[in-house]
Design an enzyme around this catalytic site. Structure first.
Site, PDB file in Angstrom:
ATOM      1  N   SER A 133     -42.533 -21.351  23.987  1.00  0.00           N
ATOM      2  CA  SER A 133     -41.204 -21.937  24.161  1.00  0.00           C
ATOM      3  C   SER A 133     -41.065 -22.369  25.606  1.00  0.00           C
ATOM      4  O   SER A 133     -41.709 -21.812  26.498  1.00  0.00           O
ATOM      5  CB  SER A 133     -40.129 -20.891  23.836  1.00  0.00           C
ATOM      6  OG  SER A 133     -38.843 -21.336  24.220  1.00  0.00           O
ATOM      7  N   TYR A 146     -35.579 -12.218  24.624  1.00  0.00           N
ATOM      8  CA  TYR A 146     -36.317 -13.286  23.937  1.00  0.00           C
ATOM      9  C   TYR A 146     -37.251 -13.987  24.920  1.00  0.00           C
ATOM     10  O   TYR A 146     -38.438 -14.203  24.630  1.00  0.00           O
ATOM     11  CB  TYR A 146     -35.358 -14.304  23.321  1.00  0.00           C
ATOM     12  CG  TYR A 146     -36.077 -15.562  22.874  1.00  0.00           C
ATOM     13  CD1 TYR A 146     -36.931 -15.529  21.775  1.00  0.00           C
ATOM     14  CD2 TYR A 146     -35.936 -16.761  23.569  1.00  0.00           C
ATOM     15  CE1 TYR A 146     -37.620 -16.670  21.376  1.00  0.00           C
ATOM     16  CE2 TYR A 146     -36.615 -17.901  23.175  1.00  0.00           C
ATOM     17  CZ  TYR A 146     -37.452 -17.846  22.079  1.00  0.00           C
ATOM     18  OH  TYR A 146     -38.136 -18.973  21.696  1.00  0.00           O
TER      19      TYR A 146
END
Length: 284
Positions: A133, A146
């Protein structure tokens, strides 16, 4: 013989789009996997083969890899896609839920990699594509855990790329920006459950929820999962794949901005996006 592609987390979003795209290539046999086989049933009509696979279960992971190796000798391409976002501030997030996230995002990816590598080494070739990501290169508030999982994927991918290269195994990391999948809804639900409405971070959590909703709803800032699937195809099939692929113009701009401006200036930028009233001083 075709090359076997094993994709984790193919029930929706990026994994499903990647399975559909790769299944079009006659030289590839795509194995689409999910914890619940029914969740990927629709992919059979597109030419994918279906396997149950839970990346938090050792027996499930080993069985899926063994099934592919029994027919093809080795997994030719592993796409480590399974993952989700557990949101909440560092103080308020439920650490049991954070641990479950790491089991999927980090340890599941690592174990799948361990399981396919012996077969790839014996074959003298292979490709591993990890879905990271842009959140592995920069951090937004209330998403620290996260982001930590995606920073871990960055580190594992960098180490693996060097370690696996002598055996003819290529390793790439894909760093998507905001992708219009169920990710944002899952993150929002976890954020809503992480702190009370009157808690010390209530205003920050509300601002984070507004920002996520607006960003995922913007076609300028976000992209459909097919945009990532195209890059997965390039990373999986290119003769000389890149080490990293940042997906979406907005993600590339943010990653370079964070790198060039440094921590203090990026914090100042975040303050303009996540405006919250200053907390009242605690009574002594």
């Amino acid at each position: 013989m075709t090359t076997a592609v094993l994709i984790t987390g193919a029930s929706s979003g990026i994994g499903r789009a990647a399975a559909l795209r790769l299944a079009r290539r006659p030289e590839l046999t795509v194995y689409a996997t999910a914890r619940r086989p029914g969740a990927v049933a629709g992919l059979a009509g597109a030419g994918a083969r279906l396997l149950p696979l839970d990346v938090t279960g050792e027996e499930s992971m080993a069985a899926a890899v063994a099934a592919v190796e029994a027919e093809h000798g080795s997994v030719g391409i592993l796409v480590n896609n399974a993952g989700y976002g557990e949101y909440g501030t560092v103080e308020e997030a439920d650490l049991d839920r954070v641990r479950r996230q790491f089991e999927t995002n980090v340890f599941g990816l690592a174990r799948m990699t361990q399981l396919v590598l012996p077969g790839m080494r014996a074959a003298g070739r292979g490709r591993i594509v990890n879905i990271g990501s842009m959140g592995g290169r920069l951090v937004f508030p209330a998403g620290g855990y996260y982001h930590a999982s995606k920073y871990a994927v960055e580190a594992l991918t960098d180490a693996l790329r060097f370690e696996a290269a002598p055996f003819g195994i290529g390793v790439s990391l894909i760093e998507p920006g905001l992708i219009r999948t169920g990710f944002g809804d899952t993150a929002a639900r976890s954020l809503a459950g992480s702190g009370g409405a009157a808690g010390p971070y209530a205003a920050l959590n509300a601002a984070t929820d507004r920002q996520m909703s607006a960003a995922y709803g913007s076609k300028l800032l976000s992209a459909p999962p097919e945009a990532v699937a195209r890059v997965v195809e390039r990373a999986a099939t290119a003769a000389r794949p890149r080490t990293r692929y940042v997906v979406t113009p907005a993600a590339r701009a943010l990653v370079h901005t964070r790198r060039l401006l440094g921590g203090r200036v990026f914090d100042a930028y975040l303050r303009t996006r996540f405006r919250t009233p200053r907390p009242a001083a605690a009574a002594v």
